[in-house]
Design an enzyme around this catalytic site. Sequence first.
Site, PDB file in Angstrom:
ATOM      1  N   TYR A 186      43.471  33.579  45.249  1.00  0.00           N
ATOM      2  CA  TYR A 186      44.648  34.244  45.816  1.00  0.00           C
ATOM      3  C   TYR A 186      44.279  35.218  46.937  1.00  0.00           C
ATOM      4  O   TYR A 186      45.144  35.702  47.654  1.00  0.00           O
ATOM      5  CB  TYR A 186      45.442  34.982  44.727  1.00  0.00           C
ATOM      6  CG  TYR A 186      46.041  34.066  43.668  1.00  0.00           C
ATOM      7  CD1 TYR A 186      45.707  32.712  43.618  1.00  0.00           C
ATOM      8  CD2 TYR A 186      46.936  34.539  42.733  1.00  0.00           C
ATOM      9  CE1 TYR A 186      46.238  31.877  42.647  1.00  0.00           C
ATOM     10  CE2 TYR A 186      47.478  33.711  41.762  1.00  0.00           C
ATOM     11  CZ  TYR A 186      47.121  32.373  41.720  1.00  0.00           C
ATOM     12  OH  TYR A 186      47.657  31.552  40.760  1.00  0.00           O
ATOM     13  N   LYS A 239      35.735  26.963  34.740  1.00  0.00           N
ATOM     14  CA  LYS A 239      35.638  25.516  35.010  1.00  0.00           C
ATOM     15  C   LYS A 239      34.206  25.263  35.496  1.00  0.00           C
ATOM     16  O   LYS A 239      33.967  24.776  36.607  1.00  0.00           O
ATOM     17  CB  LYS A 239      36.698  25.118  36.052  1.00  0.00           C
ATOM     18  CG  LYS A 239      36.814  23.630  36.325  1.00  0.00           C
ATOM     19  CD  LYS A 239      37.407  22.834  35.179  1.00  0.00           C
ATOM     20  CE  LYS A 239      37.373  21.338  35.495  1.00  0.00           C
ATOM     21  NZ  LYS A 239      37.767  20.494  34.344  1.00  0.00           N
ATOM     22  N   ASP A 285      40.778  23.606  31.225  1.00  0.00           N
ATOM     23  CA  ASP A 285      41.667  22.511  30.805  1.00  0.00           C
ATOM     24  C   ASP A 285      41.725  22.428  29.285  1.00  0.00           C
ATOM     25  O   ASP A 285      42.795  22.235  28.694  1.00  0.00           O
ATOM     26  CB  ASP A 285      41.273  21.170  31.451  1.00  0.00           C
ATOM     27  CG  ASP A 285      39.781  20.906  31.462  1.00  0.00           C
ATOM     28  OD1 ASP A 285      38.992  21.775  31.021  1.00  0.00           O
ATOM     29  OD2 ASP A 285      39.382  19.817  31.923  1.00  0.00           O
ATOM     30  N   ASP A 339      46.702  33.393  35.735  1.00  0.00           N
ATOM     31  CA  ASP A 339      48.102  33.266  36.137  1.00  0.00           C
ATOM     32  C   ASP A 339      48.759  32.134  35.349  1.00  0.00           C
ATOM     33  O   ASP A 339      49.827  32.290  34.751  1.00  0.00           O
ATOM     34  CB  ASP A 339      48.161  32.990  37.654  1.00  0.00           C
ATOM     35  CG  ASP A 339      49.573  32.983  38.195  1.00  0.00           C
ATOM     36  OD1 ASP A 339      50.473  33.525  37.531  1.00  0.00           O
ATOM     37  OD2 ASP A 339      49.774  32.424  39.294  1.00  0.00           O
ATOM     38  N   ASP A 367      51.309  32.341  31.634  1.00  0.00           N
ATOM     39  CA  ASP A 367      52.655  31.760  31.508  1.00  0.00           C
ATOM     40  C   ASP A 367      52.725  30.835  30.298  1.00  0.00           C
ATOM     41  O   ASP A 367      53.694  30.835  29.546  1.00  0.00           O
ATOM     42  CB  ASP A 367      53.030  30.949  32.769  1.00  0.00           C
ATOM     43  CG  ASP A 367      53.691  31.811  33.843  1.00  0.00           C
ATOM     44  OD1 ASP A 367      53.400  33.019  33.900  1.00  0.00           O
ATOM     45  OD2 ASP A 367      54.495  31.266  34.629  1.00  0.00           O
TER      46      ASP A 367
END
Length: 368
Positions: free
Chosen positions: A146, A197, A229, A253, A257
């Site tokens: 970001y 990852k 994942d 992020d 959620d």
Amino acid sequence: MECQIGVISGDGIGPEIVTEAKKVLDQIGKKYGHLFHYTDILMGGCSIDATGVPLTDDAIAAAKASDAVLMGSIGGNTSTSPWYQLAPELRPEAGLLKLRKSLNLFANLRPAYLYEELKAACPLRDDIIGTGFDMMIMRELTGGLYFGARKTEEVDGVTTRTAVDTLVYNENEIRRIAKRGFDIAMKRRKKVTSVDKANVLDSSRLWRKIVEEVAKDYPEVTYEHMLVDNCAMQLVKDPKQFDVILTENMFGDILSDEASMVTGSIGMLSSASLNDTKFGLYEPSGGSAPDIAGKGIANPIATILSAAMMLRYTFDLDKEADAIENAVKQVLKEGYRTIDIMPQAGESTEGIEQVGTAKMGDLIAERV
Ligand code: IPM
Ligand code: MG
């Protein structure tokens, strides 16, 4: 105590939910003898409309001059709002990213907790919910994708348009957030799941290495590495296994959620964004929900719980924070629900009453 609070109401449901959080804070002030002074700060779409940019230097200065900032939400419908016709750095979200960066708010705490009373709103099966779950997502907030350099190139306007985003982390950025993650684990169930990852990304391989170094200073904390994942899958398969999830900006992020829905609704998920001082930016993890803005049905609880986090982390007012959290539990126990946390289809609605945003705020304020 006198507290200077910057207030960013923002866009969409922001102003509605912030009003309720202030209502609850004022009640706390009355009961415990504190004075909360509020200074409105413009950010997001409303700032674009008023000033042409999503965050002015004056707004940053006002935030810096406050002890803490309480925020609602910013942004609009990304397909239809004219704000999204502007250059990327002039859009609402750019204001929030700039504020986080300007104040060095690198540590984002997002507690995801399943309230006993909200089991019926949880989309998971009872055997998966078991005795419930309680996790803290520790998201790195000022680095990674970001904040890396980005651009879109039109080679000649006809051939292949190419866009680049850069994911950069240095070891210091990783170390300071990892320390926060382990520190908070020490106050909880002493387990850290570091999510990366590392089977693909170099930044994740460095992340893993630094987390291992930091872990050495916390012999009491059990830690593990998990690929992002797999973590997305484990969050719905067996959320009980998590205590602290420590992860980089974008993964945090997305996973926060997901974790919020597992607790019933994103309308319940509070957050604190902290730096190395007592200052903090406190905001619900959810967005501006333009589809329900102005209807008086948004859930103010995430914002009210964010205000509780503010009392706890910035002002060290633990008793007062407890009072808010207990009031929320009490209201849920009494059966009051906003629309997003109503029982799922097929679950009993006996003793449950649906209420709007302002009523929910009143009920919680009455009970603090
Ligand atoms: C959040 C939001 C923001 C983020 C957006 C609005 C920039 O989704 O706080 O999770 O991605 O950090
Ligand atoms: Mg988000």
